[in-house]
Design an enzyme around this catalytic site. Structure first.
Site: not given
Lengths: 469, 416
Positions: A64, A456
């Site tokens: 931010h 995977c």
């Protein structure tokens, strides 16, 4: 010096630590890293099996500017300072950051009417690059935005960052500089004597002269152990949805809601991993461990997302998660030193904590000296380079130089996220190694893609189990 | 950055039954240099980790998936295709050659490559949607699988799974998952489907030794770190929780279409695979697609047959091909039909595999009539002899293809 990362057994005995930080989130690791600059014996204790494992792992991953903070608040100052420090730190250590900019999109007249006040607030916060956009300019910037937006406030310096690499970098650097990291070490009780605190932990006693409470959701409970009852942490759940990488081209900026009387609202943002994030919800809960998603929450997010970026809803969802913010019922951070107890509380660190973390680290270290801690002379921390999980610069699978040196970087194990054998091996052998499949995912992205392990999963699990001591 | 640059005649992406079928046929037909790339360390695709029978064609119908996979690999290699495993196509080169060839970027242990091919055949297959994509709420415990992950864990890696399992989905793949769970020593507590019971099921011997809960929707998973249960809502509003430590989400296949999308291929809204015609041509000349990438999951032998059938049009393309086909007309279905494949018209005379289109439905239809129409004009009407049920292919004869107006709009297929 051998790095000290422990996960089981008795804690080291002998002299008390000079400082102990409770809580291995982004704030605790940042404080530990700051303390690591000084000739102190410092411990970082974390209740779970990994750093960054609570609020820090499940947030909106935004760096931010602090344009909308409450001017003059502690948070405003620390966010502004922290943004500068973290942007610089990220560039130096390889933490992925993308300066995509934010658009606060006004969808009705009430929201549009708020924009000039937000612009003025940004100016009061010392941020001068924001500007108002009309509808045409807005759709020019963000062509896939849903119909009906009336204008926006543009905040060009809002960025997205990797929320996982950041605390990992802090912890790695701290540990390399001699900080002891004790995982699976829950603080059960604290006895405060004239010179030392004795922490009763799930792994036995730990003595320390100075104490920092960076326990996040549990900061109020730690505070009560020290006799303070000034705030209560109410977990505020934020559910989020992550959309597939193929959705990334739909959005160019962080699309922020305009805060109104109805609350802060839902954002759509790119991630540094090349996905698109939608969320969060905002639900006050009683249970500090309830990170479940709900049917209502997901329905709510989909409805919001449909308005902001209609095409997003046609894309596959990669992940759904929920994080808990440490709400204290007050608008500002609750950072407080207690000189008579050689103790500093770092509470109420909300979603801006990731951005502010380095500034909090420096601020808290300053407070510790006020409680009597003598820091000694600062020294340089060891330089580190973090594995790159971001899409904005080449990952190992795209680097001929790396593959040339070690074919393991050309062996892709997780196909959706293109994670190589070399990266998985590195994460399992790192200074702060992955100790769980989730920890491995946060360090490499393995199993974190669209197939969630269909392709995977067992291969990654086999590599993990092979490496487990 | 150094990249090895090469040129081949045909580059096939994916060495499952479809890619291997295409490779075998093309290499045997003298297509020149045919290279098949497989990202897994072993070729053969999903059948590698299917230990159940039913693969291949009679008289070898008793083959298990891994036997079938090995036979597909052997056939492609014997025919002269170059098969490379452990290498991944990561994308399309930005600067495509001007002559209509395509260049793909590749990562492997030997480094980076850039391979230019006169024809590319995408055979990237399909995967099951995981729990997250199905938006099943709740905690994020371990013990949550798709069939693909479960089969690999049990059959390829001998990894333990839990002791009490729930299978979501009662199609063939769900039953395969149940078999795998039992092989691993887990008890299947229940199989759950949101579909109504099949009328025929009452007449048949029950397939499993577990209850089949029909008309039940998964509403959440319980457990924070380890799974403790699956909550269900029955059609009548009752809710129950099945206590379990393992849950397998089966079926709900989605094409692995990343490369197709990265190339900018037009996708079909129904299948989510590349839009394609009876000659396996996609919207990009020189890029063909075969197998379960086109329509999510059909049987391995169907994928293989599609791969082999694509060889002839690929060879025609290599030879310079017939003059450009007229503008393809899209085919689309109306609900409750989900999709039709192929889903665009091709060159005159081109017929889909075995002269018929494949379709799927979202809900059971008792002997429906399939109506084919274009711009309000009825082209054909075919009654099915059997019910159309979710998760199973049914077919539409292609005899009406010659009646499609090549300048007209989308051809619609409606079940009435």
């Amino acid at each position: 010096m051998t790095p000290t990362v422990t996960r089981a057994g008795e804690l080291p005995d002998g002299d008390p630590y000079d400082v102990t930080v409770i809580g291995g989130g982004v704030v605790g690791t940042a404080i530990a890293r700051e303390l690591a600059k000084y000739p102190l014996r410092t411990a970082l204790v974390e209740a779970s099996d990994d750093i960054g494992n609570g609020t820090s792992k499940a947030n909106t991953a935004i760096l931010h500017t602090g344009f909308d903070a409450v001017p003059g608040s502690l948070e405003a100052g620390l966010v502004r300072e922290g943004q500068r420090l973290l942007a610089e730190y990220a560039a130096g250590t390889g933490i992925p950051v993308e300066r995509v900019g934010a658009l606060l999109v006004a969808w009705d007249d009430e929201q549009r009417a708020v924009l000039p006040a937000l612009l003025a607030k940004a100016e009061r916060n010392g941020y001068h690059a924001a500007r108002l956009l009309d509808a045409d300019e807005l759709y020019d910037r963000e062509p896939r935005l849903g119909p009906g937006a009336l204008g926006a406030l543009e905040v060009p310096d809002e960025s997205v960052i990797c929320p996982w690499t950041t605390p990992l970098a802090y912890a790695t650097q701290a540990v390399l500089a001699g900080v002891h990291l004790h995982l699976d070490c829950r603080v059960l009780h604290i006895d405060t004597g004239p010179d030392t605190h004795t922490l009763t932990t799930s792994r036995g006693p730990l003595r320390t002269r100075y104490l920092v409470n960076a326990a996040g959701l549990y900061a109020d409970e730690i505070d009560r152990h020290l006799g303070h009852d000034t705030f209560t942490v109410t977990p505020r759940r934020g559910q989020l949805m992550v959309f597939d990488k193929l959705a990334r081209d739909l959005v160019r900026h962080i699309l922020l809601p305009v805060p109104t009387s109805a609350g802060k609202g839902v954002l759509v943002a790119p991630t540094v991993f090349g996905n698109v994030l939608l969320g969060p919800t905002s639900e006050d809960l009683g249970d500090k461990s309830d990170t479940a998603s709900t049917a209502d929450g997901l329905h709510f997010l989909r409805e919001k997302g449909r308005r902001i970026l209609p095409e997003l809803l046609d894309e596959e969802v990669t992940a759904v998660y929920a994080g808990l913010r440490a709400a204290t019922g007050q608008e500002d951070y609750r950072i407080q030193d207690h000189p008579d107890q050689r103790y500093v509380t770092v509470g109420g660190i909300r979603s801006t904590g990731l951005t502010a973390s380095l500034a909090i680290g420096a601020h808290v270290t300053g407070l510790l000296t006020r409680t009597g801690l003598e820091l000694g002379t600062a020294r340089e921390l060891p330089g580190i380079t973090m594995p790159n999980l971001g899409e904005a610069s080449p990952r190992p699978y795209l680097r001929a130089d790396l593959i040339d040196r070690d074919p393991a970087y050309g062996t892709i194990v997780c196909h959706c996220e293109r994670v190589t054998l070399g990266e998985i091996r590195d994460a399992l052998n790192a200074t702060v190694p992955a100790r769980s499949l989730d920890g491995l995912r946060r360090r490499t992205r393995a199993r974190g893609g669209r197939c969630q392990g269909f392709s995977c999963g067992p291969a990654v699990r086999a590599l993990f189990e092979e490496a487990r001591p | 950055m150094t990249r090895d640059e090469r040129t081949v005649d045909v580059l096939i992406v994916g060495a499952g039954p479809a890619g291997l079928g295409a490779g075998a046929e093309l290499a045997a037909s003298g297509a020149g240099r045919v290279e098949i790339l497989e990202r897994e360390l072993d070729a053969g695709g999903v059948p590698r980790h299917c230990r159940h029978g039913g693969f291949g064609r009679r008289p070898r119908g008793g083959e298990t998936g891994d036997e079938y996979a090995r036979r597909c690999v052997a056939a492609a290699v014997r025919a002269g295709a170059t098969l490379r495993t452990g290498v991944t196509v990561t994308g399309w080169a930005e600067n495509a050659p001007a002559d209509g060839a395509h260049t793909l970027e590749i990562t492997g242990p030997a480094g980076l490559e850039r391979i230019t091919a006169r024809a590319v055949v995408l055979a990237t297959g399909a995967r099951e949607r995981p729990r997250s994509a199905r938006l099943v709420p709740g905690g994020r415990p371990s013990g949550v699988y798709t069939t693909g992950e479960l089969q690999q864990a049990v059959h390829l890696y001998r990894q333990p799974v839990g002791t009490r399992a729930v299978v979501i989905g009662n199609e063939a793949v769900g039953h395969a998952a149940a078999d795998t769970l039992r092989t691993a020593g887990a008890e299947v507590v229940a199989m759950v489907t949101d579909q109504p019971p099949s009328p025929a099921a009452a007449l048949l011997r029950p397939r499993g030794r577990f209850p089949l809960l029909t008309r039940a929707t998964v509403t959440g998973l319980t457990g924070r770190t380890a799974l403790t249960g699956v909550t269900l809502r029955h059609e009548d509003g009752r809710t129950t929780t099945l206590r379990c430590d393992t849950v397998v989400f089966t079926g709900d296949f989605v094409p692995d279409h990343e490369l197709a999308r990265r190339a900018g291929l037009t996708l079909d809204r129904g299948t989510r695979g590349p839009a394609y015609d009876a000659e396996y041509r996609t919207s990009l000349p020189g890029v063909f697609a075969v197998g379960n990438l086109l329509h999510a999951v059909e049987k391995a032998r169907v994928a293989s047959a599609e791969g082999r059938a694509a060889a002839a049009p690929v060879l025609r393309h290599l030879a310079g091909g017939p003059p450009p086909a007229p503008r393809p007309v899209a085919l689309a279905v109306d609900a409750p039909l989900l999709w039709i494949a192929p889903n665009r018209t091709g060159p005159a005379g081109a017929r889909p595999l075995r002269g018929r289109f494949v379709l799927r439905t979202a809900r059971r239809l008792e002997r429906p009539v399939l109506v084919v129409s274009q711009d309000g004009r009825e082209l054909d009407r075919q009654r099915l002899l059997l019910p159309a049920v979710p998760g199973r292919a049914f077919h539409l004869g292609a005899g009406w293809l010659g009646r499609v107006d090549p300048r007209g709009s989308t051809v619609r297929i409606t079940a009435v």
